[in-house]
Design a protein around this motif. Structure first.
Motif, mmCIF file in Angstrom:
data_model
loop_
_atom_site.group_PDB
_atom_site.id
_atom_site.type_symbol
_atom_site.label_atom_id
_atom_site.label_comp_id
_atom_site.label_asym_id
_atom_site.label_seq_id
_atom_site.Cartn_x
_atom_site.Cartn_y
_atom_site.Cartn_z
ATOM 1 N N GLY A 1 2.887 4.892 2.313
ATOM 2 C CA GLY A 1 3.849 6.305 2.458
ATOM 3 C C GLY A 1 3.729 6.976 0.949
ATOM 4 O O GLY A 1 3.207 7.070 -0.252
ATOM 5 N N SER B 1 7.802 4.469 0.273
ATOM 6 C CA SER B 1 9.154 5.661 0.106
ATOM 7 C C SER B 1 8.903 5.597 1.444
ATOM 8 O O SER B 1 7.869 5.653 2.056
ATOM 9 N N ASN B 2 10.295 6.317 2.272
ATOM 10 C CA ASN B 2 9.877 6.934 3.395
ATOM 11 C C ASN B 2 9.609 8.233 3.610
ATOM 12 O O ASN B 2 9.940 8.364 4.663
ATOM 13 N N THR B 3 9.325 8.732 2.793
ATOM 14 C CA THR B 3 9.409 10.316 2.871
ATOM 15 C C THR B 3 8.287 10.442 1.760
ATOM 16 O O THR B 3 7.461 10.010 0.486
ATOM 17 N N GLY C 1 2.847 2.333 7.355
ATOM 18 C CA GLY C 1 4.343 1.346 7.213
ATOM 19 C C GLY C 1 4.009 2.600 6.073
ATOM 20 O O GLY C 1 3.536 2.913 5.527
ATOM 21 N N PHE C 2 5.528 2.382 4.667
ATOM 22 C CA PHE C 2 6.081 2.669 4.113
ATOM 23 C C PHE C 2 6.613 2.374 2.865
ATOM 24 O O PHE C 2 7.812 2.470 3.022
ATOM 25 N N SER C 3 6.117 1.341 2.015
ATOM 26 C CA SER C 3 6.713 -0.238 1.587
ATOM 27 C C SER C 3 7.195 0.896 0.518
ATOM 28 O O SER C 3 8.138 0.422 -0.273
ATOM 29 N N SER D 1 1.181 8.401 13.735
ATOM 30 C CA SER D 1 2.508 7.731 13.223
ATOM 31 C C SER D 1 2.511 6.419 14.275
ATOM 32 O O SER D 1 2.890 6.541 15.282
#
Length: 313
Positions: free
Chosen positions: A206, A231-233, A227-229, A251
């Protein structure tokens, strides 16, 4: 009564052992004596957000002690692997037969326990790319459970596969599991373009990594975000994405994917591949389940590649 790992906000990692009622199976469920479970970073992190006495755990392998009353699924005494949305870290579980598959005698319970979340995620993400023969695939998080399975499965598809690693030593592991090329260091992610463009990208990182990878998609290519290990943005160059046309950002959430796939059949497929030596679970840590705190902490701190398995009983 049986023992299970439950959420305890007062425990160091919010995980503690507790005596609970033995599971009561619904007609479509089989009772399984659990022999091994594998840990996933997501479920360990989620435990800190769950209510007290909640029951974590997704992946398990064991022996059927009571088959489903419908007569479907594995019968008594069968060695099985399965998946639950919650509660797998327990001496016994009641599991829907739709999420349960028999395993060959050649498989250990430890090997089987690694397959549900990591194996199915890798399998379903690769399937988003359709026929992979001759295509170019880029995989991030290559040394994690999902990444290692994805590389092995992709290599057998006839695709040209590029992976990632944080160090040269880890890059050797990624090559061992089938990568044709490896990008070392996520700060160098833009250099992956020299091996592209990519028909399929599987990204578990991410953030800036995802943003840097989207422009590397080939026409009609698809990026599967699993996934977004980091950062979730992510800040995406929408002009590049829109004017290029035809590229897809998908997604991926395993829970949703399982509503549209035959999990039992796919777990059986993965188990057969392991038994035939075509797929190798990389188990870096094996320990009694009484060591859940130590192993879970090491997992969160990324102290090892591959999977961690806990043995019960």
């Amino acid at each position: 009564m049986i023992r299970a790992i439950t959420v305890d906000p007062l425990a160091p990692l919010h995980l503690a052992f507790k005596e609970v009622d033995a599971p009561q199976a619904q007609p479509w469920e089989a009772l399984v004596q659990v022999k091994a479970v594998s840990l996933n970073r997501g479920e360990v992190k989620d435990a800190k957000e769950q209510e007290a006495s909640s029951r974590p755990g997704w992946d398990f392998a064991g022996i059927v002690i009571e088959p489903a009353k419908t007569g479907a699924g594995p019968q008594k005494g069968a060695r099985v692997v399965g998946l639950l949305p919650l509660g797998a870290w327990s001496e016994q579980v009641a599991a829907p037969v739709s999420m349960l598959a028999e395993i060959p005698d050649e498989l250990t319970f430890a090997e089987a326990a690694t397959l549900p979340v990591a194996g199915l995620t890798a399998l379903y993400a690769l399937r988003k790319g359709g026929m992979l023969l001759g295509k170019r695939i880029f995989i991030t998080g290559s040394t994690g459970g999902v990444g290692l399975f994805a590389h092995q499965l992709a290599a057998q598809s006839g695709a040209f596969v590029v992976g990632t690693a944080s160090t040269e030593d880890k890059a050797k592991l990624v090559r061992e599991v089938g990568a044709d090329e490896v990008v070392v260091g996520y700060s160098e992610i833009s250099s992956a373009s020299k091996f592209g463009p990519y028909d399929l990208i599987i990204d578990s990182v991410g953030g800036a990594t995802l943003a840097a990878l989207l422009p590397q998609l080939a026409p009609q290519g698809i990026c599967v975000a699993v996934g977004f290990s980091s950062s979730n943005t992510a800040t995406i160059d929408m002009m590049n994405l829109v004017t290029s046309g035809g590229r897809t950002l998908y997604s991926f959430f395993l829970g949703e994917e399982l509503t549209r796939h035959a999990a039992a059949d796919d777990l059986s497929l993965l188990a057969r591949l392991v038994a035939k030596g075509r797929l190798t679970p990389r188990i870096e840590v094996q320990a009694p389940w009484t060591e859940i705190d130590t192993v879970a902490q090491s997992l969160l701190e990324r102290k090892f590649s591959g999977k961690a398995v806990l043995h019960i009983g």
